[in-house]
Design a protein around this motif. Structure first.
Motif, mmCIF file in Angstrom:
data_model
loop_
_atom_site.group_PDB
_atom_site.id
_atom_site.type_symbol
_atom_site.label_atom_id
_atom_site.label_comp_id
_atom_site.label_asym_id
_atom_site.label_seq_id
_atom_site.Cartn_x
_atom_site.Cartn_y
_atom_site.Cartn_z
ATOM 1 N N ALA A 323 0.841 -1.198 0.000
ATOM 2 C CA ALA A 323 0.000 0.000 0.000
ATOM 3 C C ALA A 323 0.871 1.242 0.000
ATOM 4 O O ALA A 323 2.004 1.222 0.501
ATOM 5 N N ARG A 324 0.341 2.293 -0.593
ATOM 6 C CA ARG A 324 0.991 3.603 -0.558
ATOM 7 C C ARG A 324 -0.058 4.633 -0.151
ATOM 8 O O ARG A 324 -1.224 4.532 -0.550
ATOM 9 N N TYR A 325 0.376 5.626 0.627
ATOM 10 C CA TYR A 325 -0.561 6.694 0.980
ATOM 11 C C TYR A 325 0.207 7.994 1.194
ATOM 12 O O TYR A 325 1.447 7.996 1.284
ATOM 13 N N SER A 326 -0.512 9.081 1.258
ATOM 14 C CA SER A 326 0.091 10.406 1.420
ATOM 15 C C SER A 326 -0.010 10.856 2.870
ATOM 16 O O SER A 326 -1.085 10.822 3.470
ATOM 17 N N SER A 327 1.123 11.276 3.431
ATOM 18 C CA SER A 327 1.127 11.722 4.826
ATOM 19 C C SER A 327 0.526 13.116 4.974
ATOM 20 O O SER A 327 -0.004 13.459 6.028
ATOM 21 N N GLY A 328 0.649 13.933 3.928
ATOM 22 C CA GLY A 328 0.198 15.317 4.028
ATOM 23 C C GLY A 328 1.153 16.196 4.816
ATOM 24 O O GLY A 328 0.846 17.368 5.097
ATOM 25 N N TYR A 329 2.324 15.671 5.153
ATOM 26 C CA TYR A 329 3.271 16.439 5.964
ATOM 27 C C TYR A 329 3.930 17.527 5.112
ATOM 28 O O TYR A 329 4.286 17.298 3.952
ATOM 29 N N ASP A 330 4.101 18.697 5.704
ATOM 30 C CA ASP A 330 4.672 19.833 4.977
ATOM 31 C C ASP A 330 6.050 19.493 4.410
ATOM 32 O O ASP A 330 6.890 18.893 5.089
ATOM 33 N N GLY A 331 6.272 19.888 3.155
ATOM 34 C CA GLY A 331 7.553 19.684 2.527
ATOM 35 C C GLY A 331 7.762 18.308 1.943
ATOM 36 O O GLY A 331 8.873 17.976 1.531
ATOM 37 N N CYS A 332 6.702 17.501 1.897
ATOM 38 C CA CYS A 332 6.809 16.136 1.374
ATOM 39 C C CYS A 332 5.833 15.952 0.214
ATOM 40 O O CYS A 332 4.731 16.523 0.219
ATOM 41 N N PRO A 333 6.198 15.147 -0.770
ATOM 42 C CA PRO A 333 5.291 14.925 -1.905
ATOM 43 C C PRO A 333 4.138 14.018 -1.508
ATOM 44 O O PRO A 333 4.135 13.411 -0.429
ATOM 45 N N SER A 334 3.159 13.907 -2.375
ATOM 46 C CA SER A 334 2.085 12.948 -2.151
ATOM 47 C C SER A 334 2.631 11.531 -2.289
ATOM 48 O O SER A 334 3.718 11.312 -2.823
ATOM 49 N N THR A 335 1.879 10.569 -1.795
ATOM 50 C CA THR A 335 2.241 9.146 -1.905
ATOM 51 C C THR A 335 3.659 8.918 -1.376
ATOM 52 O O THR A 335 4.495 8.308 -2.014
ATOM 53 N N ASP A 336 3.906 9.449 -0.184
ATOM 54 C CA ASP A 336 5.258 9.432 0.395
ATOM 55 C C ASP A 336 5.462 8.366 1.456
ATOM 56 O O ASP A 336 6.541 8.272 2.040
ATOM 57 N N MET A 337 4.427 7.534 1.710
ATOM 58 C CA MET A 337 4.525 6.483 2.716
ATOM 59 C C MET A 337 4.144 5.140 2.105
ATOM 60 O O MET A 337 3.385 5.093 1.131
ATOM 61 N N ALA A 338 4.671 4.052 2.677
ATOM 62 C CA ALA A 338 4.402 2.714 2.140
ATOM 63 C C ALA A 338 4.211 1.712 3.268
ATOM 64 O O ALA A 338 4.795 1.859 4.349
ATOM 65 N N ILE A 339 3.379 0.703 2.992
ATOM 66 C CA ILE A 339 3.156 -0.383 3.953
ATOM 67 C C ILE A 339 3.166 -1.705 3.198
ATOM 68 O O ILE A 339 2.396 -1.898 2.259
ATOM 69 N N SER A 340 4.052 -2.613 3.603
ATOM 70 C CA SER A 340 4.024 -3.977 3.085
ATOM 71 C C SER A 340 3.346 -4.868 4.112
ATOM 72 O O SER A 340 3.619 -4.757 5.308
ATOM 73 N N THR A 341 2.469 -5.737 3.648
ATOM 74 C CA THR A 341 1.762 -6.632 4.551
ATOM 75 C C THR A 341 2.250 -8.054 4.335
ATOM 76 O O THR A 341 2.205 -8.580 3.226
ATOM 77 N N VAL A 342 2.726 -8.647 5.416
ATOM 78 C CA VAL A 342 3.333 -9.970 5.375
ATOM 79 C C VAL A 342 2.373 -10.971 5.996
ATOM 80 O O VAL A 342 1.980 -10.825 7.146
ATOM 81 N N ALA A 343 2.014 -11.996 5.221
ATOM 82 C CA ALA A 343 1.035 -12.968 5.681
ATOM 83 C C ALA A 343 1.614 -13.991 6.643
ATOM 84 O O ALA A 343 0.886 -14.713 7.307
ATOM 85 N N LYS A 344 2.937 -14.077 6.701
ATOM 86 C CA LYS A 344 3.623 -14.818 7.768
ATOM 87 C C LYS A 344 4.928 -14.094 8.034
ATOM 88 O O LYS A 344 5.529 -13.521 7.124
ATOM 89 N N SER A 345 5.389 -14.132 9.274
ATOM 90 C CA SER A 345 6.493 -13.260 9.668
ATOM 91 C C SER A 345 7.857 -13.925 9.684
ATOM 92 O O SER A 345 8.866 -13.238 9.785
ATOM 93 N N SER A 346 7.911 -15.252 9.600
ATOM 94 C CA SER A 346 9.185 -15.940 9.497
ATOM 95 C C SER A 346 8.936 -17.389 9.110
ATOM 96 O O SER A 346 7.790 -17.837 9.003
ATOM 97 N N TRP A 347 10.021 -18.140 8.945
ATOM 98 C CA TRP A 347 9.954 -19.528 8.488
ATOM 99 C C TRP A 347 9.484 -20.484 9.570
ATOM 100 O O TRP A 347 8.978 -21.567 9.283
#
Length: 561
Positions: A323-347
């Motif tokens: 996922a990508r989203y915009s923080s809206g923080y001053d001095g930053c472009p849109s779509t400046d944050m990212a989230i990866s979702t992991v369906a399992k966290s290790s082996w």
């Protein structure tokens, strides 16, 4: 021992260079510090679509490389960087996204002329064979297959997150490598039929390796570059057979954002004051070498999943949503944050019961350094990422942590992601993640205890896993949250920009837009270190794009000379 081109580093970019230059008829030497992975002998853990075994295999990594992350007095941590043919593409999560058009337009406007979006898009298309999408954004004839996780393979955890995103106004985008913007999507991967396709597999196929004009030299370290005045003449190497020199009028560094600047500095190219202090004769005083180091700082939150909501055992793609989203923080472009979702966290059994949300600052501004502490090639450079030194990065990471907490409170997710907790990839977690029987037994016991009762599970999470850090404790205490973020921020393993491209008048520039090292004849850099800044993407595909474009540039300029 005389070649037309010497390519130093057989990682994601070096494999591209070796292929494209040798296809044109030039005699090419490819030197890789780690082991080779020839087509008929690719190790099972590298082929596996689940990257956890390859990533955790010490045989594929630099063992003595450490990094300082935040300047708070903590000891440097081991920083996992690939040391194997294919580089990061042989051990990474295979995520294949590109970044935004604005990233590359900003590269161009900052001095990397010819690297705007319209300039780089043809090379993104050239590298790929997209198995799902066509049209103006996609290639169909490239060596690297790009496929996407099927929504039908999403675990219950991932489906619940998609509903939570929709509830917060972040909506589904079918093609994450199409028009750039906010939203969530299935993850594009460098993968075919559930198996990894590394840069080595894609670009160094048997037909390429059989070219008489291509020589591959694995398990060989470059000691230094050799010059006549300010003209490159070759390299000195070391392997089990001892020291050896090779000659070429063109040497191309593809050793990555940490080792390319180290090789330059060991060879006399870099900040003159530092080199003189180490007794290294100065070939070129370039103060930008090793400066401007960037990465995507990351923080994680995990949760316990019931059996019905876990990743199916017959699905290898454990990173299922991005996922990508915009923080809206001053001095930053849109779509400046990212989230990866992991369906399992290790082996291991415990990791299979935990889903994780990994949030990172997708357009970061903090910069660090790569500095030599010794002239010997056996001593790793000192790496200091200096994360969160720019206030924009620190504040957005805290803001993002609160966004994850809101996400977990949504009705669709609160009944699936149980007992969520801040998760840290600290030294203890790394020890438990090593693939061995002891850790399997230990995590099996912990997993069974977590399954037994919610009360016991919460006690284990609070006393054993998190050492008392709860989500609500952090969200409700700004000072506590700030301290936790700084102590537990981790890398995304996306280092860039230590030999950045720029105009000759830029005092921080190391290379020109053709990858040529400023003030040196015959020497180029063609890896993630030339990026003016880290794009809003996992960096493997952008790195391969850089190599494709610079290979084209090298061949075109050589024909014209």
């Amino acid at each position: 021992m005389v070649f037309d081109y010497i390519v130093v580093g057989g990682g994601s970019s070096g494999c591209v260079m070796a292929n494209r230059l040798s296809a044109d008829g030039g005699h090419v030497l490819l030197i890789e510090a780690g082991p080779d992975t020839p087509p008929n002998a690719v190790p099972d853990d590298i082929q596996d679509g689940d990257p956890t075994r390859a990533y955790l295999n010490h045989d594929y990594r630099w063992q003595s490389l450490h990094a300082t992350t935040v300047r708070d007095g903590r000891k440097p941590i081991h920083y996992e960087q690939a040391r194997v043919m294919g580089g990061g593409s042989s051990i990474n999560a295979q995520v294949a996204n590109r970044g935004g058009p604005g990233d590359y337009d900003e590269w161009a406007s900052s001095g990397a002329t010819g690297w705007g979006w319209e300039d780089v898009l043809p090379y993104f298309r050239r590298l790929e064979c997209d198995l799902d999408f066509g049209g103006e954004f996609h290639g169909k004839d490239g060596p690297l297959p790009i496929k996407r996780v099927r929504q039908s393979d999403w675990s219950g955890f991932i489906r619940a997150i998609s509903e939570a995103y929709d509830a917060l106004g972040l909506h589904f985008r079918p093609d994450f490598n199409g028009a750039f913007g906010d939203g969530y999507s299935v993850v594009p991967l460098t993968n075919r039929n559930g198996h990894r396709v590394s840069s080595a597999m894609a670009y160094l196929r048997e037909s390429v390796r059989s070219r008489p004009n291509l020589t591959i030299l694995p398990e060989t370290t470059v000691v230094r570059l050799i010059f006549s005045g300010t003209t490159i003449t070759g390299v000195e190497t070391e392997n089990k057979s001892g020291l050896q020199s090779y000659s070429a009028p063109c040497v191309i560094l593809c050793a990555g954002a940490l080792h390319s600047p180290a090789i330059l500095m060991r060879s006399g190219i870099g900040p003159a004051k530092q080199l003189v202090q180490l007794g290294i004769p100065v070939v070129a005083d370039l103060r930008g070498v090793g400066q401007n180091l960037q990465e995507h700082p990351t923080i994680c939150v995990s949760a316990y999943l019931k059996p019905a909501d876990r990743l199916s055992p017959n699905v290898s793609e454990y990173i299922q949503m991005h996922a990508r989203y915009s923080s809206g923080y001053d001095g930053c472009p849109s779509t400046d944050m990212a989230i990866s979702t992991v369906a399992k966290s290790s082996w291991h059994p415990l990791g299979k019961r935990l889903g994780t949300l990994a949030l990172w600052v997708n357009r970061s501004y903090s910069t660090g350094t790569v500095v030599l502490t010794d002239r010997s090639h056996r001593i790793e450079p000192e790496v200091d990422f200096n994360w969160l030194s720019d206030k924009r990065d620190a504040e957005r990471l805290k803001q993002g942590f609160r966004f994850i907490a809101r996400l977990l409170q949504q009705d669709s997710l609160s009944s699936v992601a149980l007992d969520p907790f801040p998760s840290a990839l600290n030294a203890r977690a790394k020890r438990v993640s090593k693939v061995n029987r002891t850790n399997y037994v230990l995590t099996s016991v912990l997993a069974l205890l977590m399954d037994r009762s919610p009360r016991l599970r919460r006690g284990l999470i609070r006393r054993v896993i998190t050492e008392g850090h709860g989500l609500s404790d952090l969200i409700n205490d700004e000072e506590h949250l700030d301290r936790y973020i700084r102590q537990n921020v981790i890398p995304s393993w996306h280092p860039t920009s230590t030999c950045k491209m720029g105009a000759a008048v830029d005092p921080g520039a190391v290379t020109d837009p053709s990858g040529r090292v400023l003030g040196i004849s015959g020497l180029r850099v063609a890896d993630a270190s030339v990026m003016p800044f880290c794009p809003r993407a996992n960096t493997n595909i952008p790195t391969i794009m850089v190599a494709e474009k610079l290979a084209d540039t090298v061949l075109r300029e050589d024909r014209q000379s």
